[in-house]
Design an enzyme around this catalytic site. Sequence first.
Site, PDB file in Angstrom:
ATOM      1  N   HIS A 119       4.478   5.788  11.729  1.00  0.00           N
ATOM      2  CA  HIS A 119       4.002   5.634  10.348  1.00  0.00           C
ATOM      3  C   HIS A 119       3.020   6.790  10.116  1.00  0.00           C
ATOM      4  O   HIS A 119       1.808   6.600  10.058  1.00  0.00           O
ATOM      5  CB  HIS A 119       3.321   4.268  10.203  1.00  0.00           C
ATOM      6  CG  HIS A 119       3.077   3.817   8.795  1.00  0.00           C
ATOM      7  ND1 HIS A 119       3.180   4.651   7.698  1.00  0.00           N
ATOM      8  CD2 HIS A 119       2.718   2.604   8.305  1.00  0.00           C
ATOM      9  CE1 HIS A 119       2.897   3.956   6.603  1.00  0.00           C
ATOM     10  NE2 HIS A 119       2.627   2.714   6.943  1.00  0.00           N
ATOM     11  N   LYS A 170      25.885  -5.362  -2.815  1.00  0.00           N
ATOM     12  CA  LYS A 170      27.350  -5.403  -2.970  1.00  0.00           C
ATOM     13  C   LYS A 170      28.042  -4.770  -1.762  1.00  0.00           C
ATOM     14  O   LYS A 170      29.227  -4.480  -1.798  1.00  0.00           O
ATOM     15  CB  LYS A 170      27.760  -4.642  -4.238  1.00  0.00           C
ATOM     16  CG  LYS A 170      27.167  -5.183  -5.520  1.00  0.00           C
ATOM     17  CD  LYS A 170      27.601  -4.312  -6.700  1.00  0.00           C
ATOM     18  CE  LYS A 170      26.888  -4.709  -7.970  1.00  0.00           C
ATOM     19  NZ  LYS A 170      27.163  -3.746  -9.057  1.00  0.00           N
ATOM     20  N   ARG A 178      11.188   3.771   3.988  1.00  0.00           N
ATOM     21  CA  ARG A 178      10.730   2.769   4.963  1.00  0.00           C
ATOM     22  C   ARG A 178      11.939   1.929   5.347  1.00  0.00           C
ATOM     23  O   ARG A 178      12.707   1.513   4.482  1.00  0.00           O
ATOM     24  CB  ARG A 178       9.637   1.882   4.373  1.00  0.00           C
ATOM     25  CG  ARG A 178       9.338   0.678   5.269  1.00  0.00           C
ATOM     26  CD  ARG A 178       8.123  -0.085   4.877  1.00  0.00           C
ATOM     27  NE  ARG A 178       6.901   0.665   5.140  1.00  0.00           N
ATOM     28  CZ  ARG A 178       5.688   0.121   5.072  1.00  0.00           C
ATOM     29  NH1 ARG A 178       5.538  -1.141   4.741  1.00  0.00           N
ATOM     30  NH2 ARG A 178       4.630   0.859   5.306  1.00  0.00           N
ATOM     31  N   ARG A 203       0.799  -1.224   0.000  1.00  0.00           N
ATOM     32  CA  ARG A 203       0.000   0.000   0.000  1.00  0.00           C
ATOM     33  C   ARG A 203       0.833   1.277   0.000  1.00  0.00           C
ATOM     34  O   ARG A 203       0.638   2.171  -0.828  1.00  0.00           O
ATOM     35  CB  ARG A 203      -0.885   0.042   1.272  1.00  0.00           C
ATOM     36  CG  ARG A 203      -2.115  -0.789   1.221  1.00  0.00           C
ATOM     37  CD  ARG A 203      -2.377  -1.394   2.606  1.00  0.00           C
ATOM     38  NE  ARG A 203      -1.417  -2.458   2.787  1.00  0.00           N
ATOM     39  CZ  ARG A 203      -1.673  -3.725   2.484  1.00  0.00           C
ATOM     40  NH1 ARG A 203      -2.878  -4.059   2.122  1.00  0.00           N
ATOM     41  NH2 ARG A 203      -0.752  -4.667   2.572  1.00  0.00           N
ATOM     42  N   THR A 204       1.761   1.389   0.954  1.00  0.00           N
ATOM     43  CA  THR A 204       2.456   2.663   1.144  1.00  0.00           C
ATOM     44  C   THR A 204       3.296   3.001  -0.085  1.00  0.00           C
ATOM     45  O   THR A 204       3.255   4.120  -0.607  1.00  0.00           O
ATOM     46  CB  THR A 204       3.345   2.591   2.404  1.00  0.00           C
ATOM     47  OG1 THR A 204       2.548   2.051   3.465  1.00  0.00           O
ATOM     48  CG2 THR A 204       3.862   3.956   2.797  1.00  0.00           C
TER      49      THR A 204
HETATM   50  N1  ASP Z   1       1.507  -2.037   6.952  1.00  0.00           N
HETATM   51  C1  ASP Z   1       1.604  -1.509   8.286  1.00  0.00           C
HETATM   52  C2  ASP Z   1       3.050  -1.216   8.621  1.00  0.00           C
HETATM   53  O1  ASP Z   1       3.895  -1.363   7.751  1.00  0.00           O
HETATM   54  C3  ASP Z   1       0.936  -2.393   9.283  1.00  0.00           C
HETATM   55  C4  ASP Z   1       1.370  -3.835   9.255  1.00  0.00           C
HETATM   56  O2  ASP Z   1       2.321  -4.197   8.551  1.00  0.00           O
HETATM   57  O3  ASP Z   1       0.713  -4.614   9.951  1.00  0.00           O
HETATM   58  O4  ASP Z   1       3.315  -0.824   9.722  1.00  0.00           O
HETATM   59  N1   CP Z   2      -0.516  -0.162   5.814  1.00  0.00           N
HETATM   60  C1   CP Z   2       0.707  -0.312   5.265  1.00  0.00           C
HETATM   61  O1   CP Z   2       1.673   0.390   5.579  1.00  0.00           O
HETATM   62  O2   CP Z   2       0.750  -1.273   4.290  1.00  0.00           O
HETATM   63  P1   CP Z   2       2.070  -1.741   3.514  1.00  0.00           P
HETATM   64  O3   CP Z   2       2.955  -2.386   4.535  1.00  0.00           O
HETATM   65  O4   CP Z   2       1.570  -2.687   2.466  1.00  0.00           O
HETATM   66  O5   CP Z   2       2.705  -0.519   2.937  1.00  0.00           O
END
Ligand code: ASP
Ligand code: CP
Length: 317
Positions: free
Chosen positions: A136, A83, A105, A55-56
């Site tokens: 987040h 590397k 991330r 998603r993110t």
């Molecule tokens: N997608 C969110 C996160 O990356 C929540 C999860 O992974 O459960 O923090």
């Molecule tokens: N909610 C969220 O951060 O989803 P992803 O880990 O898929 O990015």
Amino acid sequence: MTAHLLCVDDLGPDGVEAVLKLTDSMVEVGRRDIPKVPALRGRTVVSLFYEDSTRTRLSFETAAKRLSADTMSFSVSTSAVKKGESLRDTVLTIEAMGIDALVVRHASSGVPWQLAAWLAGSGVSVVNAGDGWHEHPTQALLDAYTIRNEHKAGSLEGLRVGIVGDVKHSRVARSNVFCFAMLGASVTLVAPPTLLPASLDGWPCDVAHDLDEVVGELDVCYLLRLQQERMTEALVPSLREYAFSYGLDLARAQRLPAGALVMHPGPINRGVEIAPEVADLPCAVITRQVANGVAVRMAVLFHLLTAPADGEVRLDG
Ligand code: ASP
Ligand code: CP
């Protein structure tokens, strides 16, 4: 000074309001036949994901494209990290290409702050897309926007929000507690003691251990995934037992007050924190959270990368 979004607190109540207001304009852009505006033409947004994401990552990239920014996407598995290149050298290499924003991330808490320090004076904005167990912030913003738009109250003021499950390993829980409380909600963490952080000092919320005791009073039931990839020991007796005590099954969902919302940041584990049939109820707004995520991330990029002196929002050039 370069603007960053590292945590919800960086924005403060006025910044949160500004981003949520801007999100309305971005939702309108998303409804157009051609959902694209020239607002960030000539700017470059990089996604630097050292941890998995669906998603993110996709929503930041979509958001940047809808604002006509150029995008670069970095994937650890196909990069020179393999590397032996360090995080600092990787970031300075990408910065040397001429970029405007870095969406990061990482599995380690604090990495976005470290990047902001390394990039000081470069004019690059750093956006935290999830750091370790810590924060987040864009998830919190899209969740707040979703509650405002989907709950009949039209605001978080006075709503009772339960955040249920693995709070200990959740960066979403921390960002949401601070963001929701800032907007006037009363937040309760619902979890067994083993799934709560060692200290909740300074968290503006209260705690319950029994979901059945509180479920009937929740305006929003926000479920968290058991983040087993971050656990080093068994913190729940079994998945079955966890689902029995803390999972939102149909019987519990039916006890929510009329108009209550069921939310989840995703990815969901059907049958663990949420029963399959509950995830598909009309009150479960999980895919609307995802849709709003694109608009909120457009608003964040626009907010950080353009600072019109007159405060006027000009999306169409
Ligand atoms: N997608 C969110 C996160 O990356 C929540 C999860 O992974 O459960 O923090
Ligand atoms: N909610 C969220 O951060 O989803 P992803 O880990 O898929 O990015």
